[in-house]
Every structure is written in C-alpha cells, then in structure tokens.
Design a protein around this motif. Structure first.
Motif, short mmCIF file in Angstrom:
data_model
loop_
_atom_site.label_atom_id
_atom_site.label_comp_id
_atom_site.label_asym_id
_atom_site.label_seq_id
_atom_site.Cartn_x
_atom_site.Cartn_y
_atom_site.Cartn_z
N GLU A 37 0.81 -1.22 0.00
CA GLU A 37 0.00 0.00 0.00
C GLU A 37 0.84 1.27 0.00
OE1 GLU A 37 -3.36 0.35 2.42
OE2 GLU A 37 -3.88 -1.77 2.39
N GLN A 38 2.05 1.21 0.57
CA GLN A 38 2.91 2.39 0.58
C GLN A 38 3.34 2.76 -0.84
OE1 GLN A 38 6.27 2.06 3.22
NE2 GLN A 38 7.15 4.00 2.58
N ASP A 39 3.78 1.77 -1.61
CA ASP A 39 4.15 2.04 -3.00
C ASP A 39 2.94 2.47 -3.81
OD1 ASP A 39 6.75 1.41 -2.46
OD2 ASP A 39 6.66 -0.62 -3.28
N PHE A 40 1.80 1.85 -3.53
CA PHE A 40 0.57 2.21 -4.23
C PHE A 40 0.21 3.68 -3.97
CE2 PHE A 40 -4.07 2.64 -4.37
CZ PHE A 40 -4.35 2.13 -5.64
N ALA A 41 0.32 4.09 -2.71
CA ALA A 41 0.01 5.47 -2.35
C ALA A 41 0.95 6.45 -3.05
CB ALA A 41 0.09 5.65 -0.83
N ALA A 42 2.22 6.07 -3.21
CA ALA A 42 3.18 6.94 -3.88
C ALA A 42 2.81 7.17 -5.34
CB ALA A 42 4.58 6.34 -3.78
#
Length: 305
Positions: A37-42
């Motif tokens: 989810e962190q990469d997705f949010a970026a």
C-alpha cells in the motif's frame, strides 16, 4: 468489378486481423505490480494513475493475469518501485505522469530486474514470490558490488574478489560432494557493515551423479559466501538434508579464515532452537536430527595451488 474488389479487401482485412491476433498470442506480456500500500500510495500522485484502492487494484491485476492466461499468452510480473520509477524518468527524460512512461519502466525492469512468471497462482501467492525474488536480486547485486570494489591484493597482486569467488565455489562443490545423495537445502549467512546477507540454495543429488542446482541460485550463494571470505567475516552455512527412509538432518559450519569449520551437534541445535531476536529457547522440530558439520576438506582450488 467494384463489388469483387470490396469483397477481396474485406477478406484481406479479416485475414490480417486473424494473423495479428495469432502474433499477439506469441508476444509475451509484462505487468508491473505495486505489491504494498505504501508504493501504491506513492503512485497516486500521478493524475493518469486511475486507481484509488489497493485491494481493488490487486483484484484487477489478478483478473488481467487470468484473462491473458486464457488467451494462451505468457505473462511475467515485475516489481514496480515508485522511487526507481521516478529516477528512471528523470534520467531518461520520460514524462512520469503517463501510461507510456510506466510501460517503458516496466519493460526495463523485466529486462534486468526481479520478475515472476504467472502460472495461475493467486495474487496472494504471487506477491511473496515476487518480493523474495527482488530481495534475492538486491542481495546478489550488493554482494557483487562489494567483491568488485575490493581491488587487488597488495602482496600477491591477485584480484581479491575473484579469488574469494573461486574459493567459495570450491567450498560449495566440496560440501555438495560430501553431502551425498538426497535433497539438500543450504543457507549461507554473511554479516557486513550495513546488513546481514543471506542466500539459499536448493539441490538434489541422485545416488550416482553430481548435484542438480539452479545456476542463478548457485551464483547468488557463492557470491554471498565469497563476501564472507574476502572480508574475513565470521559467517556460516547450514545444510538441511532429506532422503527416503532416513530422518531429516541438519548440519552446520562456521566460516573462519576462508574455510568452513564444522559446528558441533550442540552448536547446531542451539542455533536452530534459539530465537534470534529474543534469545529464548525454541522447541526443536519433530523428526529432525541436529548433527555436527562434516569435514569437507581444506585443500585449495586448483587455480590457487
């Protein structure tokens, strides 16, 4: 006459469409995957990235993978890293907020980065495989960089990294030879100033003949072991062996002075039955024998004699 020409054009058009579809089935596909989810949010900072929910995104990716598989197409999944993507766009002059930019980056990753072939596995199974593959590759690249930067020996002029790699290859071959027939799983651990390097190798050996191993895994294992040899670090190797009709066995060695020194059965038991984080005892595995490491010989590779 005009009607005949129109019919011929229609037939040629249909034939062309059919041939393109056939060629499309033979063209491999690659999908860049945002695994967490962190990469997705970026990636959501880009206007052309239309997804706003990671769970829905993963469902759509899985649906696309299945659809491509139904069409008989070979598809690989590549790890999409937003930070690396931004660097790629800056260095290559590609506009980052475009589907074309993301597609070009995915192609670059597929050529040299971590990928996993899609064979119908669920997305929850695919993601850990892809992350593990990325960790393996990053470990190998880091270990390779360390070896390449060591230069030549001041006393003998020999390339330190190359000599350590040759020594590590020799130790691995001697270990597999002495291990005998069975299914073997080896793990090498080497500490560095920045992190603990780990490499795993799975091999099988018949009663007659050499061990069968994956060349990429072998290179990764040897490179990590070579770092310990070159930097004179106190790493270690553990071997787990299974064979028909006998109990599963675990052996261990300590890397010292460029050689693998056998651990005692008690040391192997302690290493496996102690929590690395807390130091608390851990129950031994049922049906597993914790054995001393066996002697694999201390001779040097032919090139160094």
């Amino acid at each position: 006459m005009a009607q005949t020409r129109n019919k011929r054009s229609t037939v040629r058009g249909r034939a062309g469409t059919t041939m393109r579809r056939m060629l499309r089935r033979e063209a491999p596909s690659t999908i860049g995957l945002l695994t967490d989810e962190q990469d997705f949010a970026a990636m959501r900072r880009y206007r052309t990235f239309v997804f706003d929910d990671h769970s829905v995104y993963l469902q759509q990716v899985e649906g696309l993978l299945r659809a491509l598989a139904v069409q008989g197409m070979h598809t690989t999944v590549a790890l999409f890293d937003p930070e690396e993507y931004a660097e790629f766009c800056a260095e290559s002059g590609v506009a980052p907020d475009t589907p074309a930019g993301r597609s070009r980056f995915t192609a670059e990753v597929a050529a040299s980065g971590a990928t996993v072939a899609y064979t119908g596995q669920p997305i929850d199974t695919l993601i850990p495989l892809l992350v593990a593959r990325a960790v393996r590759q990053a470990t190998w690249e880091y270990a390779t960089m360390l070896l390449a930067g060591l230069g030549d020996c001041a006393d003998c002029g020999q390339d330190i990294g190359r000599a350590a790699f040759d020594r590590a290859s020799h130790l691995l071959l001697r270990t597999l030879e002495a291990a005998g027939p069975g299914t073997h799983h080896l793990v090498c651990s080497t500490p560095t100033e920045n992190e603990q390097l780990l490499a795993a190798l799975h091999t099988e050996r018949d009663i007659a003949g050499p061990a069968h191993l994956d060349s990429a895994e072998g290179a990764e294992f040897v490179t990590v072991l070579a770092v310990g040899i070159a930097l004179e670090r106190h790493g270690g190797v553990v071997l787990r062996t299974t064979a028909p009709g006998v109990a599963e066995r675990v052996h261990g060695w300590r890397l010292t002075g460029g050689s693998l020194v056998p651990l005692t059965a008690g040391e192997v038991f302690s290493a496996y039955c102690t929590d690395a984080d807390t130091g608390e005892p851990v129950s031994p595995e049922s049906g597993v024998e914790y054995c001393a490491g066996f002697d694999i010989g201390a001779d040097e590779p032919e090139a160094h004699r």
